[in-house]
Design a protein around this motif. Structure first.
Motif, short mmCIF file in Angstrom:
data_model
loop_
_atom_site.label_atom_id
_atom_site.label_comp_id
_atom_site.label_asym_id
_atom_site.label_seq_id
_atom_site.Cartn_x
_atom_site.Cartn_y
_atom_site.Cartn_z
N GLU A 136 -8.42 -0.51 -17.18
CA GLU A 136 -9.28 -0.04 -16.09
C GLU A 136 -8.96 -0.77 -14.79
N PHE A 137 -8.83 -2.10 -14.87
CA PHE A 137 -8.49 -2.87 -13.67
C PHE A 137 -7.08 -2.52 -13.19
N TRP A 138 -6.16 -2.36 -14.14
CA TRP A 138 -4.77 -2.00 -13.79
C TRP A 138 -4.76 -0.70 -12.99
N ASN A 139 -5.47 0.29 -13.49
CA ASN A 139 -5.51 1.59 -12.81
C ASN A 139 -6.23 1.50 -11.47
N SER A 140 -7.17 0.56 -11.35
CA SER A 140 -7.86 0.40 -10.07
C SER A 140 -6.96 -0.28 -9.04
N PHE A 141 -6.01 -1.08 -9.50
CA PHE A 141 -5.05 -1.68 -8.59
C PHE A 141 -4.06 -0.64 -8.09
N VAL A 142 -3.63 0.24 -8.97
CA VAL A 142 -2.65 1.28 -8.61
C VAL A 142 -3.30 2.63 -8.88
N GLU A 143 -3.87 3.22 -7.85
CA GLU A 143 -4.53 4.51 -7.99
C GLU A 143 -3.50 5.63 -7.81
N VAL A 144 -3.40 6.48 -8.81
CA VAL A 144 -2.44 7.59 -8.77
C VAL A 144 -3.23 8.89 -8.67
N HIS A 145 -2.95 9.66 -7.63
CA HIS A 145 -3.60 10.95 -7.42
C HIS A 145 -2.52 12.03 -7.48
N GLU A 193 -2.62 15.37 -7.86
CA GLU A 193 -2.79 16.59 -7.08
C GLU A 193 -2.48 16.36 -5.60
N GLU A 194 -2.91 15.20 -5.09
CA GLU A 194 -2.67 14.89 -3.68
C GLU A 194 -1.30 14.26 -3.45
N ARG A 195 -0.58 14.01 -4.55
CA ARG A 195 0.74 13.37 -4.48
C ARG A 195 0.66 12.09 -3.66
N THR A 196 -0.27 11.25 -4.08
CA THR A 196 -0.54 10.02 -3.33
C THR A 196 -0.74 8.86 -4.31
N ILE A 197 -0.20 7.70 -3.94
CA ILE A 197 -0.41 6.47 -4.71
C ILE A 197 -0.96 5.42 -3.75
N ILE A 198 -2.06 4.78 -4.17
CA ILE A 198 -2.74 3.82 -3.31
C ILE A 198 -2.86 2.48 -4.04
N PHE A 199 -2.48 1.41 -3.36
CA PHE A 199 -2.72 0.06 -3.86
C PHE A 199 -4.01 -0.44 -3.22
N THR A 200 -4.94 -0.90 -4.04
CA THR A 200 -6.27 -1.25 -3.54
C THR A 200 -6.34 -2.65 -2.94
N GLU A 212 7.31 8.91 -10.73
CA GLU A 212 8.33 9.97 -10.75
C GLU A 212 7.69 11.33 -10.52
N ARG A 213 6.57 11.57 -11.19
CA ARG A 213 5.91 12.88 -11.07
C ARG A 213 5.26 13.07 -9.70
N THR A 214 4.64 12.02 -9.17
CA THR A 214 3.85 12.14 -7.94
C THR A 214 4.69 12.01 -6.67
N ILE A 215 5.74 11.18 -6.70
CA ILE A 215 6.50 10.88 -5.48
C ILE A 215 7.97 11.33 -5.57
N GLU A 219 -0.65 2.75 1.13
CA GLU A 219 -0.65 4.12 0.61
C GLU A 219 0.71 4.77 0.82
N LEU A 220 1.13 5.48 -0.23
CA LEU A 220 2.37 6.25 -0.17
C LEU A 220 2.04 7.68 -0.54
N SER A 221 2.44 8.62 0.33
CA SER A 221 2.04 10.01 0.11
C SER A 221 3.21 10.96 0.32
N CYS A 222 3.20 12.03 -0.48
CA CYS A 222 4.16 13.13 -0.32
C CYS A 222 3.41 14.45 -0.21
N THR A 223 2.26 14.40 0.44
CA THR A 223 1.42 15.59 0.53
C THR A 223 2.02 16.64 1.46
N GLN A 224 2.49 16.20 2.61
CA GLN A 224 3.02 17.14 3.60
C GLN A 224 4.43 17.60 3.21
N ARG A 225 4.84 18.72 3.82
CA ARG A 225 6.18 19.25 3.59
C ARG A 225 6.83 19.54 4.94
#
Length: 358
Positions: free
Chosen positions: A170-179, A181-188, A231-234, A256-262
Motif C-alpha cells: 500500500e505504501f509502495w503504491n502510494s509512493f508511485v501512483e500509476v494512472h 487511463e490518464e497515462r500518468t505516473i506520479i511520485f508523491t 511500459e504500459r502507461t508511458i 509527474e510524468l504524463s503521456c496524455t496529450q498527443r
C-alpha cells in the motif's frame, strides 16, 4: 523191599557219613565266613557312606532348588523395580520436554507480540527481524507441527507477515501512483508521515519500503509490476504511432510524468529526447538500487519496441537516406550512453543493434 536190605550197621554208617559231611560243610562255611568278614564290613561301611552321600546330595539339591526359587523371586522383584524406575524416568523426561516445549511456544508467541508492536509503531526493520526469529522458533518445534498450538503460531506469523506485505504494498503504491487511463505516473514525494502517534519512524521513506519489501520477499514482484506499469502507461504510448500519424507527447513536471496529450511530431530527435527525459525522471525519483533493478527489465522492453516501430523502418533503402540513418545510429548510441550514466543496465540490445546495422 529196599529198606529190608538195609541193615542196622549200614544205616549207622550212613548216618555217621552224613554227620561227618555236615560237620565238614559247617567248618568250611565257618572258615569262609571268617575269610570274607572284612570285605563284608567294608561293603557295609561303603554302603552307609553312599547312603549318607545320597542324603547330603538330596539336601544340597533341595537347597539349590530353594535358592533358585529365591533368586527367581528376587529377579522378578528387580525387574518390577526396574520397570517402575523406567516409567518414572519416562515421566520425568516427558514433564521436562513438556515444560521445555511450553517455554518454546511461549517464547515464539512473545516474539510475535514484539513483532506486532514494532509494526504498529512503524519500526519495520525490527518487526521483520522478530518475524524471522519467530519463524525459526516455530520451525524448531519438532514433533509438534501437527498440534493446535503450533498451528496457531504458524497462522499468527503468516497473518502478521501478510499484514506487513499489504501495508508495504500500500505504501509502495502510494509512493508511485500509476494512472493507466490518464497515462500518468506520479511520485508523491520523498516521504510519508506515519499515521500512528508515537511512531518510531515518523516519516516513511521509499528506502524503508524497499527494505521491508526485500525482507518480506515481495521486492521482485513489486519491481516487475512497476516495470510493466511504466511500459504500459508511458513507453508503449510514446513509441506507438497511431493511424493519424500521431504519438503521445511526453510531459514532465516536478513529480509527474504524463503521456496524455498527443501530437504529430514524429521526428527521431524528439523521440530520443523524450526517451532520455523518461529515463531521467525515474532515475531521479527512485532510489539508485531500485532504478538499477528497474532498468534490467524496462530498458530491454523499451529497446524491443523502439527497434520494432522506429529503428527497423529507419533502415535506408537507398544511398540518399544514409546520412539520416547514420544520425539515428548516433542517437541510439547516445541513448545507451545516457542510460548507463545513471548506472542503469539493459543497453546491450541497443549496442548490438548499432553494431549489426547495415
Amino acid at each position: 523191599v529196599a529198606s529190608a536190605d538195609l541193615g542196622t550197621d549200614v544205616l549207622s554208617s550212613l548216618l555217621q557219613a552224613l554227620h561227618n559231611a555236615q560237620t565238614e560243610v559247617e567248618q568250611e562255611v565257618k572258615a569262609l565266613s571268617q575269610n570274607t568278614a572284612p570285605d563284608i564290613d567294608t561293603w557295609i561301611t561303603r554302603a552307609k557312606d553312599l547312603q549318607a552321600d545320597i542324603l547330603r546330595s538330596r539336601e544340597t539339591a533341595r537347597q539349590i532348588v530353594a535358592e533358585h526359587e529365591a533368586n527367581k523371586n528376587l529377579r522378578a522383584q528387580g525387574e518390577e523395580v526396574g520397570r517402575k524406575v523406567h516409567l518414572l524416568e519416562n515421566e520425568v523426561a516427558f514433564e521436562e520436554t513438556l515444560a521445555g516445549t511450553l517455554e518454546h511456544v511461549a517464547y515464539a508467541n512473545d516474539v510475535l507480540d514484539a513483532a506486532q508492536e514494532h509494526a504498529v509503531v512503524g519500526n519495520v526493520k525490527d518487526s521483520l527481524r522478530e518475524i524471522e526469529e519467530a519463524d525459526a522458533s516455530i520451525a524448531g518445534l519438532e514433533g509438534l507441527k501437527d498440534t493446535r498450538a503450533c498451528g496457531l503460531l504458524q497462522t499468527r506469523a503468516a497473518q502478521l507477515r501478510e499484514s506487513l506485505c499489504e501495508t508495504t504494498t500500500e505504501f509502495w503504491n502510494s509512493f508511485v501512483e500509476v494512472h493507466h487511463e490518464e497515462r500518468t505516473i506520479i511520485f508523491t514525494g520523498h516521504g510519508l508521515t506515519a499515521a500512528v502517534e508515537g511512531a518510531v519512524v515518523p516519516v516513511i521513506t521509499f528506502e524503508l519500503m524497499v527494505t521491508a519489501a526485500k525482507g518480506l520477499e515481495i521486492f521482485d514482484s513489486l519491481m516487475q509490476k512497476m516495470s510493466k506499469d511504466i511500459e504500459r502507461t508511458i513507453i508503449k504510448p510514446r513509441l506507438m504511432i497511431d493511424e493519424d500519424g500521431q504519438v503521445a507527447k511526453v510531459v514532465v513536471s516536478k513529480d509527474e510524468l504524463s503521456c496524455t496529450q498527443r501530437h504529430g511530431d514524429i521526428s527521431y530527435s524528439t523521440l530520443f529526447a523524450d526517451l532520455q527525459h523518461i529515463v531521467d525522471f525515474f532515475a531521479s525519483h527512485l532510489p539508485a538500487e531500485v532504478g538499477v533493478v528497474l532498468s534490467q527489465s524496462l530498458i530491454p522492453a523499451m529497446s524491443l519496441r523502439l527497434e520494432e516501430h522506429w529503428l527497423e523502418p529507419a533502415v535506408p533503402l537507398n544511398i540518399k537516406e544514409m546520412p539520416a540513418f547514420q544520425d539515428t545510429l548516433a542517437r541510439v548510441s547516445q541513448l545507451a550512453d545516457h542510460i548507463e550514466r545513471h548506472g542503469w543496465r539493459g543497453t546491450k540490445q541497443l549496442r548490438v543493434w548499432v553494431q549489426n546495422a547495415p
